[in-house]
Design an enzyme around this catalytic site. Sequence first.
Site: not given
Length: 309
Positions: A18, A102, A104, A106-107, A109-112, A144
């Site tokens: 995101k 990427p 850590a 700010g996109m 990724g972990g939540s995704a 997120d």
Amino acid sequence: MTSASLVPAPVTARVPAKVNLELLVGPRLDDGYHALSTVFQAVSLYDDVTVAAAEEWGVSVHGPLAHGVPENADNLAMRAARLVDARFDVEPVHISIRKGIPVAGGMAGGSADAAATLVALDHLWELGLDREELEELASQLGSDVPFLVAGGTAVGSGRGELLAPVLARGTYHWVFALAEGGLPTPAVYAECDRLRGSTPVPDPVANPALMSALRSGDPHELAPQLANDLQDAALSLRPDLGEVLSAGMEYGALGGIVSGSGPTTAFLVEDNEAGIDLAVALTASGVVRDVRRASGPVHGAHVIHHRVD
Ligand code: ATP
């Protein structure tokens, strides 16, 4: 499992990253969190998350961006799996994550990966979850995560988890500049609080000019509306990002912004060709570690592969 024929085929869910087109941070609440108003857009950088029935719970992370991602119970995908297990008492799985988002950066990724795990497990164990149930589980895993299930373009309020869709026309083209290292999200919020000091902060409200820019489908209208209340804090912690933002604008971006809590920076460009030009110029400039081109909005977490033997 008593018979091999009863073992379901592995399921892969693909999930986007995101970008926050607007991230308005309200006053710090008593529980330490901040009230947010944010406009998310899902963009075409993807993680693929495969769940396969296994003897015991496990997670592995693959690809050139995998470095630093935990392969244990701290992985957000594993937390999602354990939440599904607590609710539905399912059999163990091994989760395999191929990172294209990427880390850590700010996109989200972990939540995704948490969102993709929910969607993949729903499919693997035929849980029959509807959208509301998926989003309820998602909201327990992080603010997120519901958006990464939903995708598209949406306004998030509360801590970002209360979603309302936004009417957005057209496709927007982005260039993301990846930075060395990561910025821990809590550190960026703490720096934001420190910079604000005792200045009163209004409750955040989505900007109507941004909504109307999204209805127009015109990136020239959207660019001046991009806003991120965490940007000053990210720049305070990482002054080098200021140079990246200046370079992106100098090389033809319509707008540039720190993505979420950074350190990735996001540049909105006119079209695909302008994206290629900017990516080449930023790479040649030497001020960025790496670049990725993407477009949005795209769909949220969805099953892409379900092998039937
Ligand atoms: P956000 O935008 O939501 O603040 P982010 O994009 O900055 O997040 P992530 O990529 O989600 O950051 O990673 C933050 C930290 O979470 C990583 O440093 C890593 O230790 C941990 N983490 C746990 N699970 C994962 C995962 N599946 N993928 C990436 N990082 C993970």
